[in-house]
Scaffold this active site. Structure first.
Site: not given
Ligand code: GLU
Length: 407
Positions: A100
């Site tokens: 992240k």
């Molecule tokens: N931001 C989204 C989550 O927290 C999607 C992450 C992704 O698609 O890699 O799951």
């Protein structure tokens, strides 16, 4: 925040008895990248921001996870959310690890040109640690398909044509049909699977949704077309309530025209944070983390909490919900629709073959239903909270991959 996700991890790890050795391998992030982003504002002044990318664990595949643009972005938040991604990917069984990141900026204060410059600068700063087989970013809070397009373009400028470096791209630029609605639709599938166990359907319940961004908006749509009564929704400015059920399509049209819920005529305007305490069966936090704390849990009237946002419930609040008999469908399962369809997008980019929307929706349904069944069955069998069961499934899979790969 990382302490909170670690708490859930340790709780499950203890029940499993995985031992200190594996626990140590799984707990902390593998890499933390922090970069200074300097851009020239439209006025000619210099502005600096801090960007992060935290790569938690890649035992099961390349790191994967979103990028958020928000003033609260920092190392601790990114690390907590990266760990959640590791568990989430494992629970729904897509072949990724967790990451992240983001930038501590407020996109509302930035012009489109400034936003593009920040995104390109950040991409070039982290280009050594991301890549189609290394780490694949995606949208998250305040980031969208346009931003993903800039990331793809900047990375490809440096490394050659690489659509699979990022997911959540525009459909016109190597994105996937259905990625925009995926998290919201996945939440609806997860709720449907849970309600089956109560011998009920989506149409038998009332819902309140905190947040009307990408997730809340599509979730409201998919609940209401299945007959669910959405009685209240909120955004950053305020909330609206109609106990008889909102006309969700009219609300969506209002928001797409006016940019906010405020002023919507066929509902009562209520203070933003009162949304959490309205009379309803199912409460869905679909915005930021830290929404339910020990201070406010007692005011919540819903009997089912569905975490469409990441980390909305602190461990103390989670325990209080348990004691009060309120069930919580945890983030690592409930909101995994996004990463599932991100996986489909990545596969399509690698195959250079486009799937259609019906195909994507039914595959999303399969992935989510299978994961929900595994987790709910385990929770029932062991008489443990759904979150603990979800972590047990995840830790089992990531632990196994770690042991098989060797240290
Ligand atoms: N931001 C989204 C989550 O927290 C999607 C992450 C992704 O698609 O890699 O799951």
């Amino acid at each position: 925040m990382f302490d909170q996700t670690t708490y859930y991890f340790r709780q499950a790890a203890e029940i499993m008895g995985i031992g200190k050795r594996i626990q140590r391998l799984l707990e902390n992030p593998q890499r933390v990248v922090k970069v200074e982003i300097v851009i020239e504002r439209d006025s000619g002044e210099l502005a600096t921001f801090t960007g992060f990318r935290v790569q938690h664990n890649n035992a099961r595949g390349p790191f994967k996870g979103g990028l958020r643009y928000h003033p609260t972005v920092n190392e601790d938040h990114s690390t907590a959310l990266a760990a959640l991604m590791t568990w989430k990917a494992a629970i729904v069984d897509v072949p990724y690890g967790g990451a992240k990141g983001g930038i501590n900026c407020d996109p509302r204060d930035l012009s489109p040109g400034e936003l593009e410059r920040i995104t390109r600068k950040f991409t070039s700063e982290i280009s050594d640690v991301i890549g189609p087989n290394r780490d694949i970013p995606a949208p998250d809070v305040n980031t969208n398909s346009q931003i993903m397009a800039w990331i793809m373009n900047e990375y490809s400028r440096l490394n050659g044509f690489s659509p699979a470096v990022v997911t959540g791209k525009p459909v016109e630029l190597h994105g996937s049909p259905g990625r925009d609605e995926a998290t919201g639709l996945g939440v609806a599938f997860c709720i449907r699977e849970w309600l089956k166990r109560e011998d009920a359907e989506i149409k038998d319940r009332t819902y309140a949704i905190q947040g009307f961004g990408n997730v809340g908006n599509f979730l409201a749509h998919h609940l209401s077309i299945r007959g669910g009564r959405v009685v209240a929704v909120s955004d950053v400015f305020g909330a609206i309530l109609n106990p008889n059920g909102l006309d969700v399509e009219a609300v969506r049209a209002w928001v797409s025209e006016h940019g906010k819920l405020e002023g919507y005529p066929d509902a009562e305007a209520i203070p933003r944070d009162d949304l959490l305490y309205v009379e309803c069966d199912v409460m869905v936090p679909a915005a930021l983390g830290g929404v339910f704390t020990k201070e406010n849990v007692h005011r919540v009237k819903a009997t089912l909490i569905v975490e469409a946002a990441n980390a909305p419930t602190t461990p103390e609040a989670d325990k209080m919900f348990q004691d009060a008999g309120v069930r919580v469908l945890p983030d690592v399962l409930a909101n995994a629709g996004g990463i599932i369809v991100s996986y489909f997008e990545w596969v399509q980019n690698i195959q250079q073959f486009r799937w259609d929307l019906d195909d994507i929706r039914s595959r999303l349904d399969n992935f989510m239903s299978r994961a929900a069944k595994t987790v709910f069955d385990l929770a029932e069998k062991k008489e443990i909270p759904v979150r603990t069961a979800a972590y047990i499934v995840a830790i089992g899979r990531v632990g196994k991959a770690t042991v098989l790969s060797g240290i």
